[in-house]
Design a protein around this motif. Sequence first.
Motif, PDB file in Angstrom:
ATOM      1  N   GLU A 105      42.719  35.295  41.163  1.00  9.53           N
ATOM      2  CA  GLU A 105      42.052  35.834  40.168  1.00  9.53           C
ATOM      3  C   GLU A 105      42.183  34.789  39.067  1.00  9.53           C
ATOM      4  O   GLU A 105      41.288  34.263  38.104  1.00  9.53           O
ATOM      5  CB  GLU A 105      43.111  36.928  39.376  1.00  9.53           C
ATOM      6  CG  GLU A 105      42.623  37.535  38.023  1.00  9.53           C
ATOM      7  CD  GLU A 105      43.578  38.397  37.634  1.00  9.53           C
ATOM      8  OE1 GLU A 105      44.075  38.642  36.602  1.00  9.53           O
ATOM      9  OE2 GLU A 105      43.834  39.330  38.669  1.00  9.53           O
ATOM     10  N   ARG A 150      46.798  36.919  45.216  1.00  9.96           N
ATOM     11  CA  ARG A 150      45.979  37.959  44.504  1.00  9.96           C
ATOM     12  C   ARG A 150      45.886  37.185  43.013  1.00  9.96           C
ATOM     13  O   ARG A 150      44.693  37.107  42.604  1.00  9.96           O
ATOM     14  CB  ARG A 150      46.429  39.337  44.243  1.00  9.96           C
ATOM     15  CG  ARG A 150      46.174  40.084  45.699  1.00  9.96           C
ATOM     16  CD  ARG A 150      45.145  40.878  45.601  1.00  9.96           C
ATOM     17  NE  ARG A 150      45.010  41.659  46.969  1.00  9.96           N
ATOM     18  CZ  ARG A 150      44.989  42.822  47.178  1.00  9.96           C
ATOM     19  NH1 ARG A 150      45.484  43.559  46.152  1.00  9.96           N
ATOM     20  NH2 ARG A 150      44.792  43.196  48.290  1.00  9.96           N
ATOM     21  N   ASN A 200      40.488  41.003  50.337  1.00  8.56           N
ATOM     22  CA  ASN A 200      41.767  41.812  50.087  1.00  8.56           C
ATOM     23  C   ASN A 200      42.349  42.162  51.403  1.00  8.56           C
ATOM     24  O   ASN A 200      43.670  42.361  51.755  1.00  8.56           O
ATOM     25  CB  ASN A 200      41.460  42.960  49.179  1.00  8.56           C
ATOM     26  CG  ASN A 200      41.264  42.364  47.782  1.00  8.56           C
ATOM     27  OD1 ASN A 200      41.707  41.489  47.349  1.00  8.56           O
ATOM     28  ND2 ASN A 200      40.448  43.183  47.027  1.00  8.56           N
ATOM     29  N   SER A 219      36.802  39.669  43.459  1.00 10.34           N
ATOM     30  CA  SER A 219      37.854  40.477  44.368  1.00 10.34           C
ATOM     31  C   SER A 219      37.084  41.088  45.361  1.00 10.34           C
ATOM     32  O   SER A 219      35.806  41.642  45.167  1.00 10.34           O
ATOM     33  CB  SER A 219      38.493  41.609  43.501  1.00 10.34           C
ATOM     34  OG  SER A 219      39.163  42.424  44.324  1.00 10.34           O
TER      35      SER A 219
END
Length: 149
Positions: A18, A14, A29, A24
């Motif tokens: 970023e 994650r 995810n 996102s």
Amino acid sequence: MMVAQLTAWHAHARSELERVGSRSGGARNAVIDYLSGRDCCVSAQELFDGLRADGRAVGIASVYRALDQLAELRLVHRVDLADGVTRFEPALPGGEHHHHLVCGGCGKVVPFDDAPLERALTRVAGDRGFELDQHDVVLHGSCADCRAA
């Protein structure tokens, strides 16, 4: 893979996404969440089927795109077990990894670690002027259940 390693991978993945400015996404995810709950490699189809079984509404094309992006960022390893199906597993931040035993009868895949094997691979590469970046070891044979049948 140990739960703590997979939890660290989840946070690392994650964070890397970023860092590179990746938006996102629900599918990405979901793929990260799914992979962080597995101790060995899975195919895109197995991942898709697992997500659907968990009630996640994700398309197969989105799963492939997410896996491609994660592989491009070196967050997952592509694993080739010589059966024509590419599998994926988390690429742990510290470089820890395992290898695979594959049953030719039932297709069972069993992960294994072996410190002496790791040292031998490093030695063999070094003796030939190579420095290893990564490696895969896949051993093919018959599991106990298939031999008993």
